[in-house]
Design a protein around this motif. Sequence first.
Motif, PDB file in Angstrom:
ATOM      1  N   GLY A 105       0.832  -1.197   0.000  1.00 52.28           N
ATOM      2  CA  GLY A 105       0.000   0.000   0.000  1.00 52.28           C
ATOM      3  C   GLY A 105       0.863   1.242   0.000  1.00 52.28           C
ATOM      4  O   GLY A 105       1.930   1.270   0.600  1.00 52.28           O
ATOM      5  N   GLN A 106       0.378   2.265  -0.705  1.00 54.61           N
ATOM      6  CA  GLN A 106       1.102   3.530  -0.787  1.00 54.61           C
ATOM      7  C   GLN A 106       0.129   4.673  -0.514  1.00 54.61           C
ATOM      8  O   GLN A 106      -1.012   4.642  -0.963  1.00 54.61           O
ATOM      9  CB  GLN A 106       1.687   3.712  -2.189  1.00 54.61           C
ATOM     10  N   VAL A 107       0.607   5.674   0.221  1.00 57.17           N
ATOM     11  CA  VAL A 107      -0.151   6.907   0.406  1.00 57.17           C
ATOM     12  C   VAL A 107       0.690   8.023  -0.195  1.00 57.17           C
ATOM     13  O   VAL A 107       1.826   8.253   0.218  1.00 57.17           O
ATOM     14  CB  VAL A 107      -0.448   7.202   1.896  1.00 57.17           C
ATOM     15  N   ARG A 108       0.121   8.685  -1.196  1.00 53.71           N
ATOM     16  CA  ARG A 108       0.792   9.793  -1.879  1.00 53.71           C
ATOM     17  C   ARG A 108      -0.228  10.911  -2.033  1.00 53.71           C
ATOM     18  O   ARG A 108      -1.241  10.741  -2.707  1.00 53.71           O
ATOM     19  CB  ARG A 108       1.302   9.364  -3.248  1.00 53.71           C
ATOM     20  N   GLU A 109       0.045  12.029  -1.396  1.00 52.80           N
ATOM     21  CA  GLU A 109      -0.831  13.210  -1.470  1.00 52.80           C
ATOM     22  C   GLU A 109      -2.282  12.859  -1.153  1.00 52.80           C
ATOM     23  O   GLU A 109      -3.204  13.282  -1.832  1.00 52.80           O
ATOM     24  CB  GLU A 109      -0.710  13.869  -2.840  1.00 52.80           C
ATOM     25  N   GLY A 110      -2.497  12.044  -0.134  1.00 50.34           N
ATOM     26  CA  GLY A 110      -3.835  11.684   0.303  1.00 50.34           C
ATOM     27  C   GLY A 110      -4.513  10.605  -0.516  1.00 50.34           C
ATOM     28  O   GLY A 110      -5.639  10.237  -0.223  1.00 50.34           O
ATOM     29  N   LYS A 111      -3.841  10.082  -1.522  1.00 52.42           N
ATOM     30  CA  LYS A 111      -4.419   9.029  -2.364  1.00 52.42           C
ATOM     31  C   LYS A 111      -3.766   7.696  -2.020  1.00 52.42           C
ATOM     32  O   LYS A 111      -2.555   7.611  -1.883  1.00 52.42           O
ATOM     33  CB  LYS A 111      -4.222   9.356  -3.836  1.00 52.42           C
ATOM     34  N   VAL A 112      -4.595   6.683  -1.934  1.00 58.99           N
ATOM     35  CA  VAL A 112      -4.134   5.347  -1.552  1.00 58.99           C
ATOM     36  C   VAL A 112      -4.140   4.424  -2.765  1.00 58.99           C
ATOM     37  O   VAL A 112      -5.100   4.409  -3.537  1.00 58.99           O
ATOM     38  CB  VAL A 112      -5.033   4.762  -0.441  1.00 58.99           C
ATOM     39  N   THR A 113      -3.080   3.674  -2.905  1.00 57.75           N
ATOM     40  CA  THR A 113      -2.996   2.628  -3.919  1.00 57.75           C
ATOM     41  C   THR A 113      -2.547   1.354  -3.216  1.00 57.75           C
ATOM     42  O   THR A 113      -1.593   1.379  -2.440  1.00 57.75           O
ATOM     43  CB  THR A 113      -1.966   2.998  -5.008  1.00 57.75           C
ATOM     44  N   VAL A 114      -3.240   0.257  -3.493  1.00 60.03           N
ATOM     45  CA  VAL A 114      -2.884  -1.037  -2.907  1.00 60.03           C
ATOM     46  C   VAL A 114      -2.798  -2.055  -4.040  1.00 60.03           C
ATOM     47  O   VAL A 114      -3.717  -2.155  -4.858  1.00 60.03           O
ATOM     48  CB  VAL A 114      -3.909  -1.492  -1.848  1.00 60.03           C
ATOM     49  N   VAL A 115      -1.690  -2.772  -4.089  1.00 58.74           N
ATOM     50  CA  VAL A 115      -1.483  -3.812  -5.103  1.00 58.74           C
ATOM     51  C   VAL A 115      -0.956  -5.078  -4.437  1.00 58.74           C
ATOM     52  O   VAL A 115      -0.441  -5.030  -3.319  1.00 58.74           O
ATOM     53  CB  VAL A 115      -0.494  -3.370  -6.212  1.00 58.74           C
ATOM     54  N   ILE A 116      -1.079  -6.174  -5.158  1.00 58.98           N
ATOM     55  CA  ILE A 116      -0.533  -7.459  -4.701  1.00 58.98           C
ATOM     56  C   ILE A 116       0.622  -7.807  -5.634  1.00 58.98           C
ATOM     57  O   ILE A 116       0.456  -7.826  -6.851  1.00 58.98           O
ATOM     58  CB  ILE A 116      -1.582  -8.588  -4.776  1.00 58.98           C
ATOM     59  N   LEU A 117       1.784  -8.071  -5.057  1.00 61.77           N
ATOM     60  CA  LEU A 117       2.964  -8.466  -5.821  1.00 61.77           C
ATOM     61  C   LEU A 117       3.552  -9.724  -5.201  1.00 61.77           C
ATOM     62  O   LEU A 117       3.318 -10.007  -4.022  1.00 61.77           O
ATOM     63  CB  LEU A 117       4.001  -7.341  -5.816  1.00 61.77           C
ATOM     64  N   PRO A 118       4.330 -10.462  -5.964  1.00 59.55           N
ATOM     65  CA  PRO A 118       4.940 -11.676  -5.407  1.00 59.55           C
ATOM     66  C   PRO A 118       6.071 -11.339  -4.430  1.00 59.55           C
ATOM     67  O   PRO A 118       6.695 -10.284  -4.522  1.00 59.55           O
ATOM     68  CB  PRO A 118       5.476 -12.401  -6.639  1.00 59.55           C
ATOM     69  N   VAL A 119       6.307 -12.245  -3.520  1.00 64.98           N
ATOM     70  CA  VAL A 119       7.401 -12.114  -2.565  1.00 64.98           C
ATOM     71  C   VAL A 119       8.729 -12.174  -3.322  1.00 64.98           C
ATOM     72  O   VAL A 119       8.873 -12.930  -4.289  1.00 64.98           O
ATOM     73  CB  VAL A 119       7.324 -13.259  -1.525  1.00 64.98           C
ATOM     74  N   LEU A 120       9.695 -11.375  -2.879  1.00 67.44           N
ATOM     75  CA  LEU A 120      11.025 -11.403  -3.474  1.00 67.44           C
ATOM     76  C   LEU A 120      11.741 -12.695  -3.081  1.00 67.44           C
ATOM     77  O   LEU A 120      11.347 -13.375  -2.131  1.00 67.44           O
ATOM     78  CB  LEU A 120      11.836 -10.200  -2.997  1.00 67.44           C
ATOM     79  N   SER A 121      12.818 -12.999  -3.754  1.00 73.92           N
ATOM     80  CA  SER A 121      13.577 -14.215  -3.456  1.00 73.92           C
ATOM     81  C   SER A 121      14.172 -14.203  -2.049  1.00 73.92           C
ATOM     82  O   SER A 121      14.495 -15.247  -1.502  1.00 73.92           O
ATOM     83  CB  SER A 121      14.685 -14.421  -4.493  1.00 73.92           C
ATOM     84  N   THR A 122      14.247 -13.013  -1.441  1.00 73.65           N
ATOM     85  CA  THR A 122      14.744 -12.891  -0.074  1.00 73.65           C
ATOM     86  C   THR A 122      13.702 -13.267   0.961  1.00 73.65           C
ATOM     87  O   THR A 122      14.014 -13.360   2.155  1.00 73.65           O
ATOM     88  CB  THR A 122      15.170 -11.435   0.199  1.00 73.65           C
ATOM     89  N   GLY A 123      12.441 -13.469   0.513  1.00 72.98           N
ATOM     90  CA  GLY A 123      11.369 -13.744   1.449  1.00 72.98           C
ATOM     91  C   GLY A 123      10.723 -12.469   1.978  1.00 72.98           C
ATOM     92  O   GLY A 123       9.837 -12.518   2.827  1.00 72.98           O
ATOM     93  N   LYS A 124      11.156 -11.339   1.475  1.00 73.11           N
ATOM     94  CA  LYS A 124      10.645 -10.023   1.881  1.00 73.11           C
ATOM     95  C   LYS A 124       9.876  -9.390   0.718  1.00 73.11           C
ATOM     96  O   LYS A 124       9.898  -9.889  -0.406  1.00 73.11           O
ATOM     97  CB  LYS A 124      11.796  -9.098   2.299  1.00 73.11           C
ATOM     98  N   CYS A 125       9.233  -8.275   1.016  1.00 74.14           N
ATOM     99  CA  CYS A 125       8.486  -7.539  -0.012  1.00 74.14           C
ATOM    100  C   CYS A 125       9.308  -6.371  -0.569  1.00 74.14           C
ATOM    101  O   CYS A 125       9.140  -6.007  -1.721  1.00 74.14           O
ATOM    102  CB  CYS A 125       7.193  -7.003   0.556  1.00 74.14           C
TER     103      CYS A 125
END
Length: 161
Positions: free
Chosen positions: A135-155
């Motif tokens: 999720g991202q908040v930029r200038e009061g606007k929210v965007t939420v996306v689903i992405l795969p986990v990185l090879s490190t096990g982190k996002c």
Amino acid sequence: MPARHQRAAVLAFLVLIASSACTPPAGTDLGGPASPGDPATPKAGPPSGAGSAAPVPSVAALAPATALLKDKVEQALNNLAAGSAKPTRDQMVATLTAAGVSPSALEVSAGQTPTGLEVDAIEAAALQDMDCVIGQVREGKVTVVILPVLSTGKCFAGTHL
């Protein structure tokens, strides 16, 4: 064979090799119509291959736990953005943990640049199995996306919460 003919043959061979490297394999769809203005040819999605990112799943294709987490994150960040168009890192952490995101599954981007300037947007990621709800908040606007986990096990790459 004279040296001049040998050089010409080597040059022709190199040109042939170089041009074959630029030619896609047979059956490769480059994403455009077969001919300019051919409306019957559908446009392809993103190219697939070893170097491309995994496709973003549709909401219908999400695992139930991921879909539930996406809804929680989206609702929490919309509430936060309604009160603060540029939330801080601490506000993101507090909001998402209050919404039920486990601190051990949460990653939040930096709130300042390395030179101490305020960032334009702040991002948070919640790990759910092999999915990252970002999720991202930029200038009061929210965007939420689903992405795969990185090879490190982190996002996120780099440092995180």
